[in-house]
Write an enzyme that holds these catalytic residues in place. Structure first.
Site, PDB file in Angstrom:
ATOM      1  N   LYS A 188       0.790  -1.237   0.000  1.00  0.00           N
ATOM      2  CA  LYS A 188       0.000   0.000   0.000  1.00  0.00           C
ATOM      3  C   LYS A 188       0.828   1.297   0.000  1.00  0.00           C
ATOM      4  CE  LYS A 188      -2.157  -1.469   3.680  1.00  0.00           C
ATOM      5  NZ  LYS A 188      -3.082  -1.688   4.795  1.00  0.00           N
ATOM      6  N   ASP A 224      -5.612  -5.682  10.422  1.00  0.00           N
ATOM      7  CA  ASP A 224      -6.933  -5.026  10.475  1.00  0.00           C
ATOM      8  C   ASP A 224      -8.091  -5.986  10.173  1.00  0.00           C
ATOM      9  OD1 ASP A 224      -6.057  -5.179   7.853  1.00  0.00           O
ATOM     10  OD2 ASP A 224      -6.626  -3.145   7.285  1.00  0.00           O
TER      11      ASP A 224
HETATM   12  C1  GLC Z   1      -2.810  -4.840   2.452  1.00  0.00           C
HETATM   13  C2  GLC Z   1      -2.010  -5.428   3.601  1.00  0.00           C
HETATM   14  C3  GLC Z   1      -2.903  -6.262   4.518  1.00  0.00           C
HETATM   15  C4  GLC Z   1      -4.099  -5.437   4.949  1.00  0.00           C
HETATM   16  C5  GLC Z   1      -4.827  -4.888   3.739  1.00  0.00           C
HETATM   17  C6  GLC Z   1      -6.026  -4.020   4.111  1.00  0.00           C
HETATM   18  O1  GLC Z   1      -3.229  -5.856   1.631  1.00  0.00           O
HETATM   19  O2  GLC Z   1      -0.954  -6.214   3.102  1.00  0.00           O
HETATM   20  O3  GLC Z   1      -2.187  -6.696   5.634  1.00  0.00           O
HETATM   21  O4  GLC Z   1      -4.958  -6.220   5.717  1.00  0.00           O
HETATM   22  O5  GLC Z   1      -3.942  -4.126   2.948  1.00  0.00           O
HETATM   23  O6  GLC Z   1      -5.662  -2.930   4.875  1.00  0.00           O
END
Ligand code: GLC
Length: 492
Positions: A188, A224
């Site tokens: 991200k 999360d």
């Molecule tokens: C990305 C991260 C993951 C997280 C997701 C949503 O895919 O790698 O860990 O849960 O974003 O935030």
């Protein structure tokens, strides 16, 4: 005398073949209907039918099994990370907890109070500036500790009492227990140096020690998705899947220990409960080519221009960090092909000029504006600097937005339907959170309906439940359960 040979064509032949256009006749510009047809043609590969989605389900389940098996886990694209959370809350969790939530451009500190009546929260949002996301790990964790100190100060929290803390860290972490986890790789848009391969709880502790004015007791590190699952399970005990469709996308679910070959020797299979929440990290599905059959030239462009080419390919077809950019890339191609904006492509050719919130706003107008005046769409496109705009352009832009967001919803549905089928429960609740799910006008409904279609006549009941602040409340709940277990074991 000159003899000319004239080739005769029979009258029947003339009727059979279409009349040839005479070269001096000016070519008729395509009608609005024909333009829409050509646009649909360009977008056709993004429109997925159920048989393709069933193929996605099969391929994703195969990748997940690889992620769980001892022999293939280390190279599998879908990581299937153990969370070390083995039971959902039973509603009896009580106490005050600090929670930290890092996962996107915002960072939050929360104080969560769990009482018999429910939970209350105080929280503060801090921005994570781009230079910190991409700077050094030390600077990033110093910033986190600083924000925490500000929050503690502002809310007169007693510093002498070491409050138990749940740390929601929404990136792939290889956990070896509830309070330890090494970052596997940033996702991200984060790229802070010196963090990959390190225990992020340790980095947080060190940052607090450097400041000397705060002391913390991290009792849980979680993703999360796990927070989302836990927050929903607090209200609905049969919530066993947590999904995020926000800046990134990911899912976790409760898995039986005997399906987690890689946990052999780490967790005793006979231990009760014989289950654990697995953070799938499905965003990386397809990184090994498993999704090649549905990738388009537009997906390739978005991936190539991203900070992590070749990585998080499933995420790049779905989540908020990429949805706007993917739409823009298609719009640029259409403008260059003179199917949009009278061929003026300069404005729309600017990378990242079209954020995902525009997709939501344009589709909200498409849904609600009975007269189809497209006034909002006009103003968005004009703000970007698009020239030569017509109402038909606005309608076509809205069409492209809906193609991109529908595909995102359908792919998410394929992932969820696969998990529901795999878990085999008669009734299951799926906790969902994230900005795309919350703010896109049709995403939740499309997702819900498509899951039903993909499950067919399986007789499995499912319900999507919007998570009330899972990253914060969920962190406190994981912390609460951990604290209770610790007390039960007689540890301090
Ligand atoms: C990305 C991260 C993951 C997280 C997701 C949503 O895919 O790698 O860990 O849960 O974003 O935030």
């Amino acid at each position: 005398m000159t003899i000319t040979t004239v080739r005769c064509v029979s009258a029947e032949k003339l009727l059979e073949s279409p009349p040839r256009q005479r070269h001096y006749e000016p070519r008729r510009p395509p009608s609005l209907f024909e333009i829409r047809e050509m646009i649909q043609n360009v977008c056709s590969e993004l429109v997925l039918d159920n048989s393709q989605l069933h193929k996605v389900m099969t391929a994703m389940e195969k990748s997940m099994n690889e992620g769980l098996a001892k022999e293939t886990a280390s190279t599998a694209s879908v990581r299937m990370l153990p969370s070390f959370v083995r039971s959902v809350p039973n509603g009896s969790e009580l106490g005050d907890f600090l929670a930290l939530d890092l996962g996107g451009t915002n960072f939050r500190v929360l104080l969560v109070r769990l009482t018999v009546e429910g939970s209350t929260m105080m929280s503060k949002i801090f921005r994570v500036p781009d230079n910190l996301m991409k700077g050094t790990g030390e600077a990033l964790f110093d910033h986190i500790a600083h924000c925490m100190a500000v929050f503690i100060e502002e809310n007169n929290i007693d510093k002498s009492k070491k409050l138990p803390l749940g740390f929601t860290f929404s990136f792939p972490c290889k956990q070896e227990g509830l309070t330890r986890g090494k970052l596997i790789s940033w996702t991200k848009g984060f790229k802070a140096s010196g963090v990959e391969g390190m225990d992020v709880v340790e980095l947080l502790r060190e940052a607090c020690h450097r400041r000397k004015d705060i002391d913390i007791d991290v009792v849980a590190l979680l993703n999360d998705t796990v927070g989302t699952l836990m927050a929903c399970a607090f209200k609905e005990n049969n919530c066993e899947i947590g999904v995020i469709v926000g800046t990134g996308t990911n899912a976790c679910y409760m898995e039986k220990l005997d399906k987690c070959g890689k946990l052999e020797g780490i967790v005793d299979k006979n231990d009760r409960p014989d289950q654990m929440i697995i953070n799938t990290e499905w965003g990386a599905f397809g990184d090994d080519g498993a999704m090649a059959f549905l990738r388009t030239e537009f997906d390739d462009i978005v991936d190539k221009e991203s900070i992590n080419p070749g990585k998080q390919l499933f995420e790049k077809t779905i989540s908020g960090m990429y949805m706007g950019e993917l739409t823009r890339v298609i719009l640029e191609k259409l403008a260059r092909d003179k199917l949009l904006f009278g061929g003026h492509y300069e404005a729309i050719a600017q990378p990242h000029i079209f954020p995902t919130k525009y997709v939501s706003e344009i589709e909200a107008e498409l849904k609600d504006d009975q007269e189809q005046t497209f006034s909002k769409t006009y103003s968005i496109l004009e703000d970007i600097g698009v020239e030569g705009l017509s109402t038909a352009d606005c309608a076509n832009v809205a069409y492209v937005c809906s193609v991109v967001s529908s595909r995102a919803a359908f792919l998410t549905a394929a992932g969820i339907a696969m998990l529901i089928r795999r878990m085999g429960k008669k009734e299951i609740v799926i906790g969902v959170d994230g900005s795309v799910y919350r703010f896109h006008p049709t995403f939740p409904q499309l997702l819900d309906e498509k899951i039903g279609e993909l499950l067919g006549n399986s007789n499995q009941e499912y319900r999507l439940m919007l998570s009330e602040d899972g990253s914060g409340r969920g962190a406190a709940l994981v912390a609460a359960v951990a604290t209770r277990l610790k007390q039960e074991r007689g540890e301090k």
